[in-house]
Design an enzyme around this catalytic site. Structure first.
Site, PDB file in Angstrom:
ATOM      1  N   GLN A   1       0.858  -1.185   0.000  1.00 36.30           N
ATOM      2  CA  GLN A   1       0.000   0.000   0.000  1.00 36.30           C
ATOM      3  C   GLN A   1       0.896   1.238   0.000  1.00 36.30           C
ATOM      4  OE1 GLN A   1      -3.176   0.082  -0.365  1.00 36.30           O
ATOM      5  NE2 GLN A   1      -3.975  -1.906   0.255  1.00 36.30           N
TER       6      GLN A   1
ATOM      7  N   TYR B   1      -6.204 -13.332  -1.986  1.00 41.08           N
ATOM      8  CA  TYR B   1      -5.304 -12.254  -2.437  1.00 41.08           C
ATOM      9  C   TYR B   1      -4.655 -11.558  -1.229  1.00 41.08           C
ATOM     10  CZ  TYR B   1      -9.176 -12.511  -5.914  1.00 41.08           C
ATOM     11  OH  TYR B   1     -10.182 -12.915  -6.760  1.00 41.08           O
TER      12      TYR B   1
ATOM     13  N   ASN C   1      -0.822  -8.237   4.989  1.00 42.26           N
ATOM     14  CA  ASN C   1      -1.137  -6.929   5.550  1.00 42.26           C
ATOM     15  C   ASN C   1      -2.426  -6.940   6.374  1.00 42.26           C
ATOM     16  OD1 ASN C   1      -0.860  -3.963   5.711  1.00 42.26           O
ATOM     17  ND2 ASN C   1      -2.625  -3.935   4.339  1.00 42.26           N
TER      18      ASN C   1
ATOM     19  N   GLU D   1      -2.410 -16.621  -1.445  1.00 37.82           N
ATOM     20  CA  GLU D   1      -1.654 -15.656  -2.250  1.00 37.82           C
ATOM     21  C   GLU D   1      -0.838 -16.441  -3.258  1.00 37.82           C
ATOM     22  OE1 GLU D   1       0.084 -12.848  -4.251  1.00 37.82           O
ATOM     23  OE2 GLU D   1      -1.437 -12.313  -2.748  1.00 37.82           O
TER      24      GLU D   1
ATOM     25  N   ASP E   1      -9.440  -8.751  -1.467  1.00 41.12           N
ATOM     26  CA  ASP E   1      -8.788  -7.513  -1.900  1.00 41.12           C
ATOM     27  C   ASP E   1      -8.193  -7.798  -3.274  1.00 41.12           C
ATOM     28  OD1 ASP E   1      -7.479  -5.121  -2.181  1.00 41.12           O
ATOM     29  OD2 ASP E   1      -6.062  -5.430  -0.533  1.00 41.12           O
TER      30      ASP E   1
ATOM     31  N   CYS F   1      -9.732  -1.635  -5.329  1.00 38.53           N
ATOM     32  CA  CYS F   1      -8.927  -0.545  -5.888  1.00 38.53           C
ATOM     33  C   CYS F   1      -9.525  -0.047  -7.200  1.00 38.53           C
ATOM     34  CB  CYS F   1      -7.479  -0.991  -6.094  1.00 38.53           C
ATOM     35  SG  CYS F   1      -7.293  -2.405  -7.209  1.00 38.53           S
TER      36      CYS F   1
ATOM     37  N   GLU G   1     -10.008   4.119  -3.585  1.00 41.45           N
ATOM     38  CA  GLU G   1      -9.927   2.847  -2.866  1.00 41.45           C
ATOM     39  C   GLU G   1     -11.157   2.762  -1.970  1.00 41.45           C
ATOM     40  OE1 GLU G   1      -6.939  -0.412  -2.077  1.00 41.45           O
ATOM     41  OE2 GLU G   1      -6.835   1.328  -3.397  1.00 41.45           O
TER      42      GLU G   1
END
Length: 365
Positions: free
Chosen positions: A189, A217, A222, A238, A298, A323, A357
């Site tokens: 980010q 994802y 994070n 991921e 995400d 996003c 976002e």
């Protein structure tokens, strides 16, 4: 880049315009009031990339202004962190008189942290030799008197790390500090202070959760690391190996004991959950033992693929960070049939741009 838009005196008005645009775009879904999380109006980007212009003995950073349709010299850059701006000046002063370090240099990338670390990547249109390595090591030594810096050299099919290719960010989230390994050339980010607000919002909307959490994802972990406190267990997927490696490091350094990362794509995981395929990477993991009432997604700008969207729709609660409002809106056309948006947020990760976002919490109707 649009330099004319980068005016801190107009920041509040630009953010208000984004909020209104977002509300209008999603009015059909009868969303609650938008929770707006503002950015700092200057020095908010923790990473930045600049092209390098050679003009005789001079050497300077530049970007391309899409409005002016021309390159613009950037001795300083308002969106970039104060640390990046300090490094920009110090680095260019070192590069100008040094033939080995400036020869065929065409780009410089910076990755900085709130914790004070900075990574500098020098990109070249030539192969790097021992002389370059020696000069770069001397450069690092000189800069280290002012900065916690590491330097990377890149050329075609070549990468030289003088020490390490990552920084460790420390984010104060509510009453806890989370540490995150951020690897060069991997997604992070860019706006750290807004990223903190995103984490705090996600923690807030998942308070008092029942059961386990599934995250697709997950990147470097994070969100899943911060959200682990709200769930019995967290299972996260991921695909990118550097991100998975960083996530494993972050799990250990943050002492998280209820989070399992699986290296596979969202599409592959959808097949595994539907028992369409078996994967060696899932050996030893009993998917059926997880009671995931909440799913966190995400996705990339393309949004969620149809098969994964169907998987997502099977959960009681869906936490969706987007996003790209256009693909979020497309996905909500289907999700809205079974779920209702109960929280709606705008995170201004990218001031002075059209980028928005967003975060939504959906709960089964």
């Amino acid at each position: 880049m649009n330099l004319a838009a980068m005016d801190p005196t107009t920041y509040d008005a630009q953010l208000t315009a984004k909020r209104i645009k977002l509300e209008q775009a999603f009015a059909q879904f009868e969303t609650p009031s938008v929770e707006v999380f503002a950015s700092e109006p200057a020095h908010y980007r923790m990473r930045a990339e600049f092209r390098i212009w050679h003009e005789g003995d001079d050497l300077y950073y530049y970007m391309f202004d899409k409005v002016l349709n021309d390159k613009v010299r950037c001795d300083q850059y308002l969106p970039a962190s104060a640390l990046i701006n300090q490094m920009m000046a110090a680095l260019i002063a070192e590069l100008k008189p040094n033939h080995s370090l400036r020869h065929k240099l065409f780009q410089v990338d910076f990755l900085s942290t709130l914790s004070g670390e900075i990574l500098v990547s020098l990109l070249y249109h030539r192969q790097l030799d021992d002389q370059w390595r020696s000069e770069a090591a001397a450069l690092k030594a000189r800069l280290s008197s002012q900065f916690k810096v590491n330097i990377i050299g890149r050329a075609r099919k070549q990468k030289i790390d003088l020490d390490k290719d990552f920084v460790v960010e420390s984010l104060q989230v509510n009453d806890k500090v989370f540490h995150y390994k951020q690897i060069e050339n991997s997604f992070t980010q860019p706006n750290a202070k807004v990223a903190i607000k995103m984490l705090e919002w996600a923690i807030d909307v998942t308070q008092h959760s029942q059961g386990d959490l599934l995250e697709l994802y997950c990147g470097n972990g994070n969100f899943s690391i911060a959200l682990a406190q709200n769930f019995n267990r967290v299972l996260a997927t991921e695909l990118a190996k550097p991100s998975v490696d960083a996530a494993q490091y972050n799990i250990e350094v943050n002492n998280i004991d209820n989070l399992q990362i699986i290296r596979m794509s969202a599409e592959e995981f959808s097949d595994a959950m539907a028992k369409k395929r078996s994967f060696r990477r899932l050996e030893g993991i009993d998917l059926d033992s997880y009671v995931c009432n909440t799913i966190f997604v995400d996705p990339p700008r393309a949004g969620i693929d149809p098969a994964t969207l169907e998987l997502v729709q099977g959960y009681e609660r869906i936490l969706y960070i987007s996003c790209n409002p256009d693909t979020l809106k497309d996905n909500l056309q289907q999700l809205n049939q079974t779920h209702k948006v109960t929280r709606f947020a705008l995170f201004d990760q990218f001031p002075y741009t059209d980028h928005m976002e967003t975060g939504v919490l959906l709960e089964r109707r």
